[in-house]
Design a protein around this motif. Sequence first.
Motif, mmCIF file in Angstrom:
data_model
loop_
_atom_site.group_PDB
_atom_site.id
_atom_site.type_symbol
_atom_site.label_atom_id
_atom_site.label_comp_id
_atom_site.label_asym_id
_atom_site.label_seq_id
_atom_site.Cartn_x
_atom_site.Cartn_y
_atom_site.Cartn_z
ATOM 1 N N ILE A 220 41.086 88.945 -10.384
ATOM 2 C CA ILE A 220 41.512 89.982 -9.429
ATOM 3 C C ILE A 220 42.854 89.554 -8.826
ATOM 4 O O ILE A 220 43.819 90.314 -8.778
ATOM 5 C CB ILE A 220 40.451 90.184 -8.321
ATOM 6 N N MET A 224 46.518 91.385 -9.434
ATOM 7 C CA MET A 224 47.260 91.958 -8.310
ATOM 8 C C MET A 224 48.664 91.374 -8.255
ATOM 9 O O MET A 224 49.631 92.081 -7.977
ATOM 10 C CB MET A 224 46.517 91.703 -6.996
ATOM 11 N N ILE A 236 41.461 101.566 -2.612
ATOM 12 C CA ILE A 236 40.334 100.618 -2.630
ATOM 13 C C ILE A 236 39.175 101.253 -1.865
ATOM 14 O O ILE A 236 39.396 101.897 -0.835
ATOM 15 C CB ILE A 236 40.751 99.289 -1.958
ATOM 16 N N ASP A 240 34.323 97.701 0.864
ATOM 17 C CA ASP A 240 34.748 97.091 -0.401
ATOM 18 C C ASP A 240 34.193 95.678 -0.526
ATOM 19 O O ASP A 240 33.598 95.160 0.423
ATOM 20 C CB ASP A 240 36.276 97.032 -0.468
ATOM 21 N N TRP A 244 39.353 92.316 -2.949
ATOM 22 C CA TRP A 244 40.305 93.309 -3.473
ATOM 23 C C TRP A 244 41.395 93.605 -2.447
ATOM 24 O O TRP A 244 42.584 93.574 -2.753
ATOM 25 C CB TRP A 244 39.560 94.593 -3.864
ATOM 26 N N THR A 245 40.959 93.892 -1.225
ATOM 27 C CA THR A 245 41.931 94.207 -0.175
ATOM 28 C C THR A 245 42.820 92.994 0.093
ATOM 29 O O THR A 245 44.047 93.110 0.222
ATOM 30 C CB THR A 245 41.175 94.617 1.112
ATOM 31 N N VAL A 285 40.983 101.337 -7.460
ATOM 32 C CA VAL A 285 39.951 100.323 -7.711
ATOM 33 C C VAL A 285 38.597 100.983 -7.486
ATOM 34 O O VAL A 285 38.413 101.694 -6.490
ATOM 35 C CB VAL A 285 40.104 99.147 -6.710
ATOM 36 N N ASP A 319 35.637 97.006 -11.108
ATOM 37 C CA ASP A 319 34.898 95.750 -10.943
ATOM 38 C C ASP A 319 33.439 96.047 -11.252
ATOM 39 O O ASP A 319 32.760 96.750 -10.508
ATOM 40 C CB ASP A 319 35.085 95.284 -9.487
#
Length: 517
Positions: A220, A224, A236, A240, A244-245, A285, A319
């Motif tokens: 991930i 990114m 996103i 979440d 990810w964030t 995402v 994901d």
Amino acid sequence: MGTTSFAQRLKNVMDDRGIKQVDLIRAAEACGKKLGKSQLSQYLSGKTIPRSDVVHTLAQLLGVSENWLIQGELPSSIPISHEAQDLKTPKRSASTDLSFQYTPPQNPRSTLMRQFKKSSKLDNVLYDVRGPVVDEAARMEAEGVRVLKLNIGNPAPFGFRTPDEVVQDMRQQLTECEGYSDSRGLFSARKAIMQYAQLNRIPNVGLDQIYTGNGVSELINLCMQAIVETGDEILIPSPDYPLWTACVTLAGGTPVHYICDEEAEWNPDIDDIRKRITPRTKAIVIINPNNPTGAVYAREILEEIVSIARSHQLMILSDEIYDRLIMDGYTHIPIASLAPDLFCITFSGLSKSHMIAGFRIGWMILSGNIRAAQDLIEGIHMLSNMRLCSNVPAQSVVQTALGGHQSVNSYLVPGGRIFDQRELVYEALNQIPGISAVKPKAAFYIFPKIDTKKFNITNDEQFALDLLHEKHVLLVPGKGFNWHKPDHFRVVYLPRRRVLTECMEDLADFLSTYRQN
Ligand code: PLP
């Protein structure tokens, strides 16, 4: 460990140096830190213990070690910091009852060091699954308190064992795994993942489109870094999986959260997604099956997301690490199988399905319109080369793990641990006045709602801290999953039924009197 409390140590060191509360507050202010009078009084009276960042500030200002201040652990030497010198010249009084013997250095100035600060790139990065509430739990554990940790989806500590065959195969191959592998991964691992992709109808996948990683986490972050330009917007889900964030932010992008709707079984709110698209949006995402809600998205929802991605030329990042942990006969559909004309990256791994979170093995599959992403793929490849390769012994078991009997299936049916634990937690939560929860369909998380009015909750982190202090149960508040209101928390239902029952009783008991100030 020291026998005195945090409050006592703070008081002792202040007395010892002749530092008054007002001095400390002013010194904090001068360094740009907020330290309120009532806040400090509460620390000194032992009513509360500060968060780790405040401990850090206090330790710096007082020139003592953070570990000593919070836990009473005695460092080999206790340097005086610049700030402590400026604050007050240390005064020693023979009568002060210090729980450590503070020895002023011969030449304090010689120990002055510039303060090393974390990079400003991290300023807005949040990862509370291992955040301040978890730090507080660690502090309590260091003081000998037993804490039930339901903050992280780590199956092994709860008695979920890796299938024997996986361990045996790794043992067998260990001596052949001493060198670096191809940066993307071993042939055998990538071949098995490629076949897995074929069975899942993910189109246009050859060996070159597969990259193994030290868990999905590494990939991930790697993606990114490769994808995001400063200011790019990435859609996103909220809630979440917060990595990810965090990774979008770290890469200089802007995470834009779209709502997953509890009223609609936590499915993504398609209208909300549409509303949040701007000319800067580059990717969407999805987390399916979902952590923290346990949702599994139906084909129609996925088709709508694909249609949005198609009309706005977005790439899809999916994901799917829980794709083999589905209950109640639901089917997981990889979104990439519905989007042969778009560029998609699908992430998965063995941490959860094979209970080997510690081995660190995950992968990503690039699929669909590969031509549209040639340049990006060069970037991904470069970053993959830069980390040389992922853990090779863990790669060596991918083929074994993905082929043949899937022992995880027996956990997911009635009588199986994950299924039965979910039933228990779901029923128990919904019986607590003021709590309601949607039944998860997959994984091992549930994301209940709290009636904030009933409990006067305005700060969910405080709620988690209060529960931790009173019942020694560690949960992650909704805030940790980038949820916008203080009205949710996540429970990891990996512990056995007996432990979960106790934990639910504790929660019910705690909430029977809880009102947030
Ligand atoms: N993605 C999701 C949705 C997760 O829940 C987790 C771990 O909890 C990860 C990725 C990270 O998995 P890994 O162990 O492969 O790094």
